[in-house]
Design an enzyme around this catalytic site. Structure first.
Site, PDB file in Angstrom:
ATOM      1  CE1 TYR A  24      33.998 -32.873  -8.324  1.00  0.00           C
ATOM      2  CE2 TYR A  24      36.284 -33.363  -8.866  1.00  0.00           C
ATOM      3  CZ  TYR A  24      34.965 -33.209  -9.244  1.00  0.00           C
ATOM      4  OH  TYR A  24      34.605 -33.392 -10.552  1.00  0.00           O
ATOM      5  CD  GLN A  40      28.980 -29.273 -13.005  1.00  0.00           C
ATOM      6  OE1 GLN A  40      29.755 -28.354 -13.223  1.00  0.00           O
ATOM      7  NE2 GLN A  40      28.805 -30.294 -13.828  1.00  0.00           N
ATOM      8  CG  ASN A  93      38.426 -30.377 -14.310  1.00  0.00           C
ATOM      9  OD1 ASN A  93      37.966 -29.540 -13.527  1.00  0.00           O
ATOM     10  ND2 ASN A  93      37.653 -31.049 -15.139  1.00  0.00           N
ATOM     11  CB  SER A 130      49.917 -34.844 -11.025  1.00  0.00           C
ATOM     12  OG  SER A 130      50.586 -35.492  -9.977  1.00  0.00           O
ATOM     13  CD  GLN A 135      53.100 -38.037 -10.626  1.00  0.00           C
ATOM     14  OE1 GLN A 135      53.349 -39.134 -10.137  1.00  0.00           O
ATOM     15  NE2 GLN A 135      52.148 -37.258 -10.143  1.00  0.00           N
ATOM     16  CG  HIS A 182      48.421 -38.478 -12.710  1.00  0.00           C
ATOM     17  ND1 HIS A 182      47.327 -38.958 -12.038  1.00  0.00           N
ATOM     18  CD2 HIS A 182      49.494 -38.800 -11.953  1.00  0.00           C
ATOM     19  CE1 HIS A 182      47.718 -39.544 -10.922  1.00  0.00           C
ATOM     20  NE2 HIS A 182      49.028 -39.470 -10.849  1.00  0.00           N
ATOM     21  CD  GLU A 208      51.118 -33.419  -6.918  1.00  0.00           C
ATOM     22  OE1 GLU A 208      49.971 -33.747  -6.528  1.00  0.00           O
ATOM     23  OE2 GLU A 208      51.454 -33.445  -8.108  1.00  0.00           O
ATOM     24  CG  HIS A 209      54.253 -36.601  -6.254  1.00  0.00           C
ATOM     25  ND1 HIS A 209      53.401 -36.068  -7.211  1.00  0.00           N
ATOM     26  CD2 HIS A 209      53.469 -37.269  -5.381  1.00  0.00           C
ATOM     27  CE1 HIS A 209      52.163 -36.400  -6.927  1.00  0.00           C
ATOM     28  NE2 HIS A 209      52.167 -37.119  -5.815  1.00  0.00           N
ATOM     29  CG  ASP A 263      50.316 -41.533  -6.653  1.00  0.00           C
ATOM     30  OD1 ASP A 263      50.505 -40.477  -6.023  1.00  0.00           O
ATOM     31  OD2 ASP A 263      50.689 -41.697  -7.823  1.00  0.00           O
ATOM     32  CD  GLU A 289      47.461  -1.435  20.600  1.00  0.00           C
ATOM     33  OE1 GLU A 289      46.273  -1.727  20.876  1.00  0.00           O
ATOM     34  OE2 GLU A 289      48.273  -2.261  20.151  1.00  0.00           O
ATOM     35  CG  HIS A 348      41.570  -2.550  25.416  1.00  0.00           C
ATOM     36  ND1 HIS A 348      40.566  -1.905  24.750  1.00  0.00           N
ATOM     37  CD2 HIS A 348      41.746  -3.745  24.788  1.00  0.00           C
ATOM     38  CE1 HIS A 348      40.152  -2.664  23.744  1.00  0.00           C
ATOM     39  NE2 HIS A 348      40.848  -3.790  23.760  1.00  0.00           N
TER      40      HIS A 348
END
Length: 429
Positions: A125, A185, A208, A231, A253, A256, A322-323, A356, A410, A415
């Site tokens: 995406y 979608q 988003n 972000s 930053q 964004h 994140e950063h 980035d 077991e 087995h």
């Protein structure tokens, strides 16, 4: 904009929650997203086109814009094409170092190993909305192609004219197909397919809260990378930092999204105050000043004064940004004390913007404290591993008592018998 210096030790419980309980906001749209996903799954292209008209204000004809992407790459100006190519090359070079290799070794007669094979089909995406993100297309497509994924599909929101830089970057990165479909979608179409869209095994890439909620909805039917929110940046600095450079990173930053989180933590009051002054001086000159001010007013944004660098480090570790930008006299020593961060930027000449776009590491990274549990997008996200075992007679003989004892403990007698028969004969004696 109410940016001011606050002391870490004096933060109220509500203020601390504001910093540490950052939320992607997906629960607020979860029911609506579920309906969108189901309609795309049942109605295919009809639902996709209807949502494009409702949400994007675009009457979409052909969903496939692969040819448009190739044409955009040829038609953009030379400087932009050169920049895109340079970014793709740097990101590819870095990710090639991540590619796992098959191995097999002998463990006292047990020949054991691991092999890696790429996924067949992956969907990326590439966001649109209030800004174009050709860089996100590069960051999603390139590691998939490095991994050897056979078919890489990109979805990006429709528009009367999709940003040519985004289309060109998708083409340069090596995508096989490009579709003009956005939002929840798009995730549904990638997960389940439609008359026009090829379904995939995994969906990656930022978006988003509608995109994120859709990824949560389809997870299980397809794999995803992770659920990322707005972000965020935390700058860990001392008196050696340049307040103007620190402020520039915070402002960048904040550009964004109004929901972005930007924090500076320092043990030096003069530096903290200088960062606040520099931010206030820089914001009015930025084109997205209103968005920046919104982010700076966020409960998860601020300039904080710690009583010591140890307290600042503890805050940064709990924040798990994140950063993480470290601008300090001994940045390596501070880095050694930090375990949780999506990507780290060391020193005065490592702005987050470099990562980035073009430094090489991936910018699709965990948010909301996710860095405490996992890392960012990488080549490993696009491969599956298989372990391989070959035992000789002596090796199985050495393991026989262990396997039989555990199997019987077991209650799995068959087995145990599957091992015995290899030594006692088919009669089971």
């Amino acid at each position: 904009m109410t940016l001011r210096v606050r002391e870490v030790a004096e933060l109220s419980p509500a203020e601390r929650d504001g910093f540490f309980r950052r939320d992607a906001g997906i629960e607020a749209v979860r029911d609506d997203v579920r309906e969108i996903v189901e309609r795309v799954r049942e109605e295919g292209d009809v639902a996709i086109r209807e949502f494009a008209a409702d949400f994007d204000g675009v009457e979409v004809g052909n969903l496939d814009v692969t040819d448009d992407a190739e044409r955009a790459y040829e038609e953009i100006d030379d400087d932009l094409r050169t920049a895109i190519d340079a970014a793709v090359d740097n990101v590819r070079t870095f990710h090639e170092r991540q590619a796992p290799t098959d191995w097999r070794d002998d463990f006292d007669g047990r020949e054991l190993g691991r092999r890696f094979r790429p996924l067949d089909r992956v969907g990326v995406y590439a966001p649109g909305g209030t800004a174009a993100y050709p860089s996100s297309a590069i960051m999603g497509v390139v590691p998939a192609t490095v991994a050897g994924v056979d078919h890489v599909v990109v979805a990006t929101p429709p528009a009367e004219q999709i940003n040519p830089a985004t289309l060109a970057a998708i083409h340069a990165a090596g995508a096989d197909e490009v579709y003009q479909v956005g939002g929840a979608q798009a995730v549904a179409a990638l997960a389940y397919g439609s008359e026009s869209v090829t379904s995939v095994q995994k969906v990656v890439g930022p978006g988003n809260r509608w995109v994120t909620a859709a990824k949560a909805e389809v997870r299980g039917d397809v794999d995803i990378d992770f659920l990322a929110g707005p972000s965020e940046l935390l700058a860990l600095v001392d008196e050696a930092a340049d307040p103007d450079a620190v402020a520039a990173d915070l402002v960048a930053q904040a550009e964004h999204d109004e929901n972005a989180s930007v924090v500076c933590v320092t043990d030096d009051r003069a530096t903290a105050e200088a960062v606040v002054e520099a931010v206030e001086a820089q914001v009015p000159d930025r084109e997205r000043a209103d968005v920046i001010r919104g982010a700076l007013d966020n409960d998860a944004s601020g300039v904080l004064l710690a009583r010591s660098m140890s307290e600042a480090i503890l805050f940064a570790e709990e924040y798990a940004a994140e950063h993480l930008s470290i601008q300090a006299e001994d940045d390596e020593a501070l880095l050694d004390r930090i375990d949780s961060a999506g990507s780290v930027f060391l020193g005065p000449y490592s702005p987050v913007a470099a990562g980035d776009y073009a430094a090489g590491p991936n910018h699709v990274l965990p948010t909301n404290g996710g860095a405490r549990r996992y890392g960012g997008l990488s080549v490993e996200e696009f491969v599956r591993s298989t372990t391989v075992q070959r035992l000789d007679r002596d090796a199985l003989s050495d393991l026989a008592d262990t396997v039989i004892t555990l199997a019987e403990a077991e209650g799995l007698e068959a087995h145990a018998e599957s091992v015995r028969r290899r030594f006692d004969g088919d009669d089971g004696d």
